[in-house]
Design a protein around this motif. Structure first.
Motif, PDB file in Angstrom:
ATOM      1  N   TRP A  79       8.440   9.023  -4.897  1.00 47.24           N
ATOM      2  CA  TRP A  79       8.731   7.565  -5.452  1.00 47.24           C
ATOM      3  C   TRP A  79       7.897   6.657  -4.683  1.00 47.24           C
ATOM      4  N   GLY A  80       7.875   6.767  -3.505  1.00 52.32           N
ATOM      5  CA  GLY A  80       7.372   5.928  -2.437  1.00 52.32           C
ATOM      6  C   GLY A  80       5.939   5.731  -2.961  1.00 52.32           C
ATOM      7  N   LEU A  81       5.166   6.942  -3.232  1.00 50.70           N
ATOM      8  CA  LEU A  81       3.720   6.917  -3.589  1.00 50.70           C
ATOM      9  C   LEU A  81       3.384   5.942  -4.894  1.00 50.70           C
ATOM     10  N   THR A  82       4.387   5.807  -5.707  1.00 51.42           N
ATOM     11  CA  THR A  82       4.291   4.995  -7.043  1.00 51.42           C
ATOM     12  C   THR A  82       4.023   3.647  -6.557  1.00 51.42           C
ATOM     13  N   GLY A  83       4.339   3.113  -5.378  1.00 53.66           N
ATOM     14  CA  GLY A  83       4.562   1.766  -4.864  1.00 53.66           C
ATOM     15  C   GLY A  83       2.926   1.307  -4.443  1.00 53.66           C
ATOM     16  N   PHE A  84       1.827   2.235  -4.473  1.00 53.74           N
ATOM     17  CA  PHE A  84       0.424   2.037  -3.913  1.00 53.74           C
ATOM     18  C   PHE A  84      -0.190   1.425  -5.486  1.00 53.74           C
ATOM     19  N   TYR A  85      -0.654   0.386  -5.371  1.00 54.27           N
ATOM     20  CA  TYR A  85      -1.691  -0.112  -6.356  1.00 54.27           C
ATOM     21  C   TYR A  85      -3.032  -0.769  -6.046  1.00 54.27           C
ATOM     22  N   ILE A  86      -3.811  -1.024  -6.878  1.00 52.52           N
ATOM     23  CA  ILE A  86      -5.216  -1.412  -6.405  1.00 52.52           C
ATOM     24  C   ILE A  86      -5.399  -2.835  -7.136  1.00 52.52           C
ATOM     25  N   VAL A  87      -5.740  -4.199  -6.493  1.00 49.58           N
ATOM     26  CA  VAL A  87      -6.027  -5.118  -7.197  1.00 49.58           C
ATOM     27  C   VAL A  87      -7.756  -5.166  -7.242  1.00 49.58           C
ATOM     28  N   ASP A  88      -8.431  -5.487  -8.326  1.00 49.01           N
ATOM     29  CA  ASP A  88      -9.674  -5.434  -8.420  1.00 49.01           C
ATOM     30  C   ASP A  88     -10.296  -6.801  -7.972  1.00 49.01           C
ATOM     31  N   GLU A  89     -11.575  -6.886  -7.823  1.00 47.28           N
ATOM     32  CA  GLU A  89     -12.287  -8.334  -7.316  1.00 47.28           C
ATOM     33  C   GLU A  89     -11.994  -9.369  -8.337  1.00 47.28           C
ATOM     34  N   THR A 105      -0.927 -10.875  -3.311  1.00 49.93           N
ATOM     35  CA  THR A 105      -1.683 -10.237  -3.039  1.00 49.93           C
ATOM     36  C   THR A 105      -3.320 -10.310  -3.267  1.00 49.93           C
ATOM     37  N   GLN A 106      -4.223 -10.095  -2.393  1.00 47.19           N
ATOM     38  CA  GLN A 106      -5.620 -10.220  -2.759  1.00 47.19           C
ATOM     39  C   GLN A 106      -5.962  -8.942  -3.086  1.00 47.19           C
ATOM     40  N   SER A 107      -7.675  -8.762  -3.542  1.00 47.38           N
ATOM     41  CA  SER A 107      -8.251  -7.684  -3.934  1.00 47.38           C
ATOM     42  C   SER A 107      -8.097  -6.560  -2.972  1.00 47.38           C
ATOM     43  N   GLY A 108      -7.931  -5.302  -3.417  1.00 43.73           N
ATOM     44  CA  GLY A 108      -7.992  -4.183  -2.389  1.00 43.73           C
ATOM     45  C   GLY A 108      -6.728  -3.310  -2.579  1.00 43.73           C
ATOM     46  N   LEU A 109      -6.513  -2.417  -1.915  1.00 41.27           N
ATOM     47  CA  LEU A 109      -5.489  -1.403  -1.918  1.00 41.27           C
ATOM     48  C   LEU A 109      -4.125  -2.056  -1.234  1.00 41.27           C
TER      49      LEU A 109
END
Length: 416
Positions: A79-89, A105-109
């Motif tokens: 469930w905690g792994l589903t909290g990771f997300y990536i913001v593109d440039e 949040t800015q671009s990145g993981l």
């Protein structure tokens, strides 16, 4: 034959009950299930001989809690792994917790508390978005009359088509401060456009005022958006077209042509003026300089003559006869030096005349004269040989001598 066919032995090959007739025993089914659960959770089976059968398995609470902890840990980790997300440039992530803003949040993981506690909305802040006012590029009808026709300061109607490009400068304000940012921007653009056009004349809008109008509209739109805290940034305002209504376009074209002809004639007149006036001023300045030079020359010459005459008068006062004779000789030299006539005094006893032919020829070659006849020389035993020019020169010299003599007598009279 098969076990279930007529005449068969009616033995179920899967039940393993042999010759047992009737439905399966309920106690035996429960006991089998308990054994399987005991194997899963680590429970031991009860003892007993084979005749009496085994006792029911007993549950071990410690093993059960331990295994449940493992399962819960694995589930929480997934469930905690589903909290990771990536913001593109070029994008920003807006995090909310139960609908309340947490951060950007800015671009990145990045990571956030997974649903249902927190949520992330990705907003593209570098994309150029466009709205159109007064026309539609996606429709066959290019002009939208209700939005394009506007009233100017001098009570004329113009057809104005405007395109606005904008970006998102603040993702938080863009997400929370306006329900429909694009519709709000369209309304703000219409209001700013009508305000600027309404304070300008028709000629200013259609001719030289385009760039100024675009700048004023952009500034007014941005001021209103900032007051709303919309999170939008207007990057450019493009005046696609500005023209009079279709019904009066022909008359307006004639007026523009007449104005262009007027401006052309004005430019030609200015060019001619710029060419003639400096030339006339230069000629006038040259004349003034020449007149000033001539004035200075005459003044200097007069002053020189006056000074020379004053000095000559002093010398004449000292020796009148010598000065008179010297003046006469100088005058005759000046007069006769500019003529080619020859005068001979026959009383000197030598009537042989010498002509410097070599110098005469050199003088003629230098001046290239056209000789029509030789000078006529007449001799008279009782008088000098004269020509008409020499006679005039002698008369001028005599007049100068008389003038000097009269001036000398006057000085003598003043001296006495």
């Amino acid at each position: 034959m098969s076990w279930n066919e007529p005449g068969g032995d009616k033995k179920d090959p899967w039940s393993g009950r042999g010759d047992q007739k009737g439905p399966p025993d309920l106690d035996e089914a429960i006991r089998t299930l308990q054994e399987k659960l005991g194997k899963i959770f680590g429970g031991g089976g009860g003892g007993g001989d084979g005749n009496n059968g085994g006792a029911p398995s007993q549950f071990n609470p410690a093993n059960i809690i331990k295994n449940l902890g493992y399962v819960a840990g694995i589930a929480i980790g997934l469930w905690g792994l589903t909290g990771f997300y990536i913001v593109d440039e070029g994008n920003h992530g807006v995090e909310t917790r139960f609908g309340r803003y947490i951060g950007t949040t800015q671009s990145g993981l990045n990571w956030h508390i997974p649903a249902p506690f927190e949520r992330v909305d990705i907003v593209n802040v570098k994309k150029n978005r466009v709205i159109e006012v007064g026309f539609s590029s996606r429709s066959a009808e290019q002009s939208v009359a209700n939005d394009a026709l506007m009233l100017t300061k001098d009570e004329n109607i113009v057809d104005v088509r405007l395109g606005v490009q904008y970006q998102i400068k603040d993702a938080k304000d863009f997400m929370f401060n306006m329900a429909n940012p694009e519709a709000t921007l369209i309304q703000v653009t219409k209001s700013a456009e009508r305000s600027v056009i309404g304070s300008s004349t028709m000629d200013f809008v259609l001719t030289e005022g385009r760039s100024e109008i675009v700048t004023r509209i952009k500034k007014e739109i941005q001021n209103v958006l900032d007051s709303y805290k919309s999170g939008l940034q207007v990057t450019s305002v493009n005046l696609q077209d500005a023209q009079p209504p279709e019904q009066v376009q022909n008359a307006f074209a004639d007026a523009i042509k007449a104005r262009e002809d007027q401006q052309r004639l004005i430019n030609e007149a200015e060019a001619y003026s710029n060419a003639v006036v400096p030339e006339a001023r230069g000629a006038a300045a040259r004349k003034e300089q020449e007149a000033e030079g001539y004035k200075q020359q005459v003044i200097a010459q007069a002053e020189g003559e006056t000074s020379r005459f004053t000095k000559l008068l002093g010398e004449y006062t000292k020796a009148p006869e010598v000065t008179k004779k010297r003046l006469y000789l100088e005058s005759m030299e000046t007069v006769l030096s500019s003529t080619s006539n020859v005068m001979i005094d026959v009383k000197a006893g030598n009537n042989v005349m010498y002509l410097p032919l070599d110098k005469i020829m050199q003088q003629q070659q230098a001046q290239q004269p056209s000789i029509s006849s030789n000078p006529v020389v007449s001799s008279d035993s009782n008088s000098n040989l004269r020509t008409s020019h020499s006679q005039a020169a002698v008369e001028e010299a005599a007049a100068a001598e008389r003038a000097v003599s009269s001036r000398g007598r006057e000085n003598d009279a003043r001296g006495r």
